[in-house]
Design an enzyme around this catalytic site. Structure first.
Site, PDB file in Angstrom:
ATOM      1  N   ASP A  34       0.823  -1.208   0.000  1.00 57.27           N
ATOM      2  CA  ASP A  34       0.000   0.000   0.000  1.00 57.27           C
ATOM      3  C   ASP A  34       0.856   1.257   0.000  1.00 57.27           C
ATOM      4  OD1 ASP A  34       0.773   0.583   2.638  1.00 57.27           O
ATOM      5  OD2 ASP A  34      -1.009  -0.350   3.510  1.00 57.27           O
ATOM      6  N   LYS A  56      -4.111   3.444  -1.197  1.00 62.71           N
ATOM      7  CA  LYS A  56      -5.293   4.291  -1.028  1.00 62.71           C
ATOM      8  C   LYS A  56      -4.813   5.717  -0.833  1.00 62.71           C
ATOM      9  CE  LYS A  56      -7.795   0.490   1.124  1.00 62.71           C
ATOM     10  NZ  LYS A  56      -8.460  -0.007   2.351  1.00 62.71           N
ATOM     11  N   MET A 170      -4.865   9.273  10.976  1.00 58.74           N
ATOM     12  CA  MET A 170      -5.597   9.625   9.740  1.00 58.74           C
ATOM     13  C   MET A 170      -6.613  10.733   9.992  1.00 58.74           C
ATOM     14  SD  MET A 170      -6.367   5.710   8.516  1.00 58.74           S
ATOM     15  CE  MET A 170      -7.261   5.396  10.060  1.00 58.74           C
TER      16      MET A 170
END
Length: 244
Positions: A34, A56, A170
């Site tokens: 990722d 992502k 995040m």
């Protein structure tokens, strides 16, 4: 059918990769990785290893999670050793549990290889201990990706009133909402906050402020970033070491 290693890549500094993670990467036939995994880690792989990017990006999923699950499964049908390389730790907001369940339902062998989570290593590289005798006896790690004003929230905001240290992962895009919510539940306006961008890497940036002014101070800081709320932030004046 092969073995799948759901592997934590750590927080960014390649030297924080575990020995076990390095071993399975060197033996891998395919690495499914990722965005948050340090790309230099891929250089450890053997000649002929395949690489599949399923990152992502901010605000969008290039590959949806359901598709990622299927990609891992299909590669396990073709390869002996499959490494699913995930930034941080696969079980700390890494969707590793979902991927493991998907494999379990399809009789695919898997192994979890923990990674050093940014929730602890990011503050450590910023000179902020998540616990400290006489200052903080506990810490909570919270997803910052969920909006505090979501109609049905899984975040128990009222429980944060007495928390010593709160770490939001995040959450940079929700920093304003997070700050306001914490003040609403009783946190002081001058309560210490730090935002750590690209922690443990050469591009690390740290902004320190309060719940009242951190949004303005951190408005230009890049992602990925985490937020630390608590009096332990004040220890940075003594303990900041990385980059000195």
């Amino acid at each position: 059918m092969g073995n799948v290693y759901l592997t934590g890549a750590g927080p960014g500094d390649i030297e924080l990769l575990t020995l076990k993670a390095a071993r399975v990467i060197k033996e891998a036939d395919v690495v499914i990785y990722d965005r948050l995994a340090n790309p230099d880690i891929l250089e450890m792989a053997k000649n002929g290893c395949e690489f599949v990017y399923v990152g992502k990006e901010d605000g969008k999923h290039i590959v949806p999670q359901d598709d990622i699950n299927e990609i891992i499964y299909q590669n396990a049908l073709k390869h002996e050793n499959v490494v699913r390389l995930k930034g941080g730790d696969p079980f700390v907001f890494g969707r590793g549990g979902e991927e493991a369940s998907y494999l379990f339902d399809r009789d695919i062998k898997f192994e979890i290889i923990p990674g050093i989570t940014s929730a602890i290593s990011g503050p450590a590289y910023a000179g902020i201990p998540v616990t400290h005798r006489g200052v903080s006896a506990s810490f909570r790690v919270v997803t910052g990706h969920e909006s505090p004003d979501k109609k049905v929230s899984q975040i128990p905001w009222d429980n944060f009133k007495t928390d010593d240290t709160i770490i939001f992962l995040m959450g940079l895009h929700n920093l304003d909402k997070i700050s306001k919510k914490l003040m609403e539940i009783g946190k002081a306006h001058d309560y210490p906050v730090a935002v750590i961008s690209k922690g443990t890497t050469k591009d690390q940036l740290v902004v320190v402020g309060t719940l009242e002014n951190i949004v303005e101070k951190a408005k230009n800081i890049p992602t990925p970033a985490l937020i630390v709320v608590g009096k332990v932030v004040e220890l940075r004046e003594q303990l900041a070491w990385f980059g000195n």
